[in-house]
Design a protein around this motif. Structure first.
Motif, PDB file in Angstrom:
ATOM      1  N   GLU B 453      50.895  25.783  41.794  1.00 36.84           N
ATOM      2  CA  GLU B 453      50.797  25.947  39.745  1.00 36.84           C
ATOM      3  C   GLU B 453      50.707  26.863  39.600  1.00 36.84           C
ATOM      4  N   LYS B 454      49.899  28.267  40.697  1.00 35.92           N
ATOM      5  CA  LYS B 454      49.456  29.183  40.314  1.00 35.92           C
ATOM      6  C   LYS B 454      50.569  30.849  40.310  1.00 35.92           C
ATOM      7  N   GLN B 455      51.445  29.407  41.051  1.00 36.06           N
ATOM      8  CA  GLN B 455      52.386  30.973  41.245  1.00 36.06           C
ATOM      9  C   GLN B 455      53.052  32.172  40.441  1.00 36.06           C
ATOM     10  N   GLU B 456      53.084  30.854  38.911  1.00 39.28           N
ATOM     11  CA  GLU B 456      53.691  32.222  38.256  1.00 39.28           C
ATOM     12  C   GLU B 456      52.584  33.652  37.906  1.00 39.28           C
ATOM     13  N   LYS B 457      51.284  32.916  37.844  1.00 40.14           N
ATOM     14  CA  LYS B 457      50.416  33.151  37.891  1.00 40.14           C
ATOM     15  C   LYS B 457      49.317  34.899  38.186  1.00 40.14           C
ATOM     16  N   VAL B 458      50.009  34.667  39.391  1.00 38.96           N
ATOM     17  CA  VAL B 458      49.661  35.845  40.661  1.00 38.96           C
ATOM     18  C   VAL B 458      49.763  36.726  39.133  1.00 38.96           C
ATOM     19  N   PHE B 459      50.826  37.255  38.837  1.00 38.22           N
ATOM     20  CA  PHE B 459      50.914  38.610  38.463  1.00 38.22           C
ATOM     21  C   PHE B 459      50.382  39.217  37.274  1.00 38.22           C
ATOM     22  N   GLU B 460      49.577  37.565  36.610  1.00 42.22           N
ATOM     23  CA  GLU B 460      49.050  38.106  35.283  1.00 42.22           C
ATOM     24  C   GLU B 460      47.435  39.147  35.665  1.00 42.22           C
ATOM     25  N   GLN B 461      46.580  39.790  34.538  1.00 42.47           N
ATOM     26  CA  GLN B 461      45.636  41.073  34.924  1.00 42.47           C
ATOM     27  C   GLN B 461      44.923  39.298  35.379  1.00 42.47           C
ATOM     28  N   PHE B 462      43.882  40.064  36.165  1.00 45.24           N
ATOM     29  CA  PHE B 462      42.660  39.416  36.459  1.00 45.24           C
ATOM     30  C   PHE B 462      42.596  38.032  37.500  1.00 45.24           C
TER      31      PHE B 462
END
Lengths: 121, 532
Positions: B453-462
């Motif tokens: 569920e976190k894989q999409e978010k890794v490229f987000e800031q912070f």
């Protein structure tokens, strides 16, 4: 003959440490925190100038342009120094001979200095 | 029995008792109601044929028995008993006494009972005539009709309720909307705005007449309005919520930026009934963001100054110790220098982030040999870890046109992450793959991995992966955000495949610039051009 390098940067520690470093490699180094003194240079010209882009109100690029216009100083190689690598283009536009980003690797700096001193000859 | 039936006898003589009895009997036997004649003790004296047919019983089981003893006690009802007891002394008949019962032989039936005292020749007799009428079928019909009516009432009620619910929620919205600092409004399913809150009128200075319907366009910047309309049209067609930042004109003529959110209210079939919208003034947020970026820019610049001299002093020491042959001291200073480089890199990330926000991230593009860059970066990164081995699996090289430094930065970031997130593992595999149009790089580690569920978010800031296994991983959470911006700007793609506990593989792919020069170069070098 010993080559003379003029360092211009508004941080005293940078001037001190780089002077120490360059002297280890047998360069004669003079330093200044004030951009104005460069404008007032006469007769005592260095063989190479390491010029910080930002010096308490003075824009190194302007100083560079000025020196390059002046027939007395236009042959002095100028390496512009900046904390930001994106200044490279505007450095070239100002007529600088080279550009280096800080903090820099010693080898990298020495290479550039050697290269430009050779070219001058 | 309302009619008195007298025989057609032309006599003033009355019938004999016996004749009269016979007469009655035949009448009683032919009518279709079940009849019982009871004595004063409520004992059955006689029953008619219909009674026996209707209840499917025989005279032996009926005559001389008490009414209450019949069948399975179907008539043993206290109210009935009371009525019958009062009947003889008061001479009062009763009608339509309802009995619903599961009768023997005939099942569940509904009966109506009428009872009266028998009169003969004007004299009350000690006899009760009980008529039993089976109304089961009529009753069923009646019950069915009642059920229909009840159902219709329920449907009407539900309809009214949902209308009420809509009105109630609209009322709630209006009350809420008039008390918040945002601009708010309600629109019909087609986008026609039928209500604005008071803040809208205050801010825009428009009148109700000017605003209702499609008047909101007056508050928009004509340059941006077409884009807004396009997006809004899309939402109206797809029933999807709307979100966008655009300027709105204040009553004094100035434009301020607003974040607008519009959500649909749907019925239980998914059809849009209304739209609720809000506009939030984000001038402050934008200003804060700008201040933050300005601060970060200044901070990183300032931080680089002392770092520059620390590094220079370190290099001085290095040179001195090298010249003295003090290898141990040299080693130590080299380690210190590596840390200074890490610090420099972190500061660089801060600065890059502010540039991304203000779109000042510049690229310096040129032709360069890709594998040469790969070797350079991997070799450099190998120096930062003794425990882990960086394994190279490179495809043939290509000449790429792009920003060598920035692409190198991305690779450094991916390898640095791989090292950080697989501290207990021994190897990291870096591979390249070449196709006709693209060159792709993968960095594979065998460490903690990233939950799905976190894989999409890794490229987000912070964003930083957190959890018990990740507790001690250093970094600002900016690296992948910056890397993804760089790759995107260079026309490529960056993505990750990962399995928690098994490891992650980060990929990025870049287009190989097509130009005659490059193709010639590649053919001259004798390299095979691979086909997809």
């Amino acid at each position: 003959m010993t080559k003379r390098i003029l360092l211009a940067d508004d941080d005293p520690a940078i001037l001190d440490s780089i002077k120490m470093l360059l002297e280890l490699y047998d360069y004669e180094v003079s330093t200044t925190v004030d951009g104005q003194t460069i404008y007032k240079m006469e007769n005592e010209y260095p063989d190479l100038l390491l010029l910080d882009i930002w010096m308490s109100g003075e824009d190194g690029r302007e100083i560079c342009k000025f020196l390059k216009k002046n027939p007395n100083t236009k042959s002095i190689p100028i390496i512009l120094v900046s904390a930001s690598r994106d200044i490279r283009t505007s450095a070239e536009e100002a007529g600088a001979d080279d550009f280096i980003e800080k903090p820099f690797e010693m080898d990298h700096l020495l290479e550039k200095i050697e290269k430009h001193l050779k070219q001058k000859q | 029995m309302k009619h008195s039936i007298s025989p057609q006898k032309n006599q003033t003589q009355s019938l004999t008792a016996a004749e009269y009895e016979d007469y009655l009997e035949s009448i009683i036997d032919t009518i279709r109601e079940a009849l019982l004649i009871l004595d004063k003790d409520h004992r059955i004296i006689s029953a008619n044929r219909t009674f026996y047919e209707q209840f499917r019983v025989r005279p032996e089981k009926t005559e001389k028995l008490l009414l209450y003893e019949l069948g399975n006690g179907q008539w043993d009802i206290p109210q009935l008993r009371t009525l019958l007891e009062e009947l003889l002394p008061s001479h009062n008949p009763f009608n339509n006494f309802r009995v619903e019962h599961d009768f023997p032989h005939i099942g569940k039936r509904v009966m109506l009972l009428n009872a009266r005292q028998i009169k003969r020749k004007g004299r009350w007799k000690d006899r009760i005539l009980l008529a039993i009428y089976d109304i089961t079928d009529q009753d069923k019909d009646r019950k069915a009709k009642e059920a229909d009516v009840a159902r219709e009432r329920t449907i009407t009620k539900e309809l009214q309720y949902s209308k009420d619910a809509l009105v109630r929620s609209e009322l709630k919205f209006r009350t809420l909307a008039d008390n918040i600092p945002n601009l708010a409004w309600m629109a019909r399913a087609d986008g026609y705005i039928f209500w604005y809150n008071s803040r809208w009128y205050e801010y825009t200075g428009l009148s109700e007449k000017e605003s209702i319907g499609w008047g909101w366009k007056k508050a928009h910047d004509p340059k941006v309005l077409p884009i807004v309309q396009k997006k809004w049209k899309y939402s109206l067609q797809t029933s999807e919520p709307f979100e966008m930042v655009f300027p709105l004109k204040e009553r004094n003529g100035n434009f301020q930026p607003f974040l607008t959110r519009i959500v649909p209210i749907k019925d239980n079939k998914g059809k849009v009934l209304q739209w609720f919208g809000t506009n939030t003034d984000i001038t402050k947020q934008i200003e804060l963001e700008r201040q933050k970026d300005e601060f970060l820019g200044i901070a990183s610049h300032e931080l680089k100054t002392p770092v520059t001299s620390i590094k220079a002093y370190g290099q001085v020491l290095l040179t001195v110790f090298q010249r003295n042959g003090d290898t141990k001291a040299v080693e130590k200073i080299q380690k210190m220098d590596a840390q200074v480089n890490k610090l420099t890199s972190l500061i660089g990330d801060l600065l890059d982030v502010t540039k991304i926000h203000s779109s000042r991230l510049e690229f310096h593009e040129d032709y360069f040999d890709f594998n040469e860059l790969m070797h350079e970066v991997v070799d450099e990164m190998q120096l930062t870890t003794e425990k882990q081995q960086l394994i190279k699996k490179f495809d043939t090289s290509r000449t790429l046109y792009g920003d060598r430094d920035r692409i190198g930065q991305v690779l450094t970031n991916l390898i640095s992450n791989a090292i950080k997130y697989s501290v207990y593992e021994k190897k990291i595999i870096i591979s390249t793959k070449v196709t006709v149009k693209t060159i792709s790089v993968s960095v594979q580690d065998f460490g903690v991995g990233i939950p799905k569920e976190k894989q999409e978010k890794v490229f987000e800031q912070f964003f930083r992966v957190s959890g018990p296994k990740h507790a001690t991983v250093p970094g600002l959470g900016l690296g992948l955000y910056i890397s993804s911006e760089i790759i995107k700007r260079q026309g490529g793609r960056i993505w990750v495949e990962s399995q928690e506990g098994k490891g992650s593989t980060f990929y990025f792919a870049l287009p190989i610039e097509k130009s005659k020069k490059i193709e010639e170069k590649n053919t001259l070098a004798g390299e095979e051009i691979q086909h997809e």
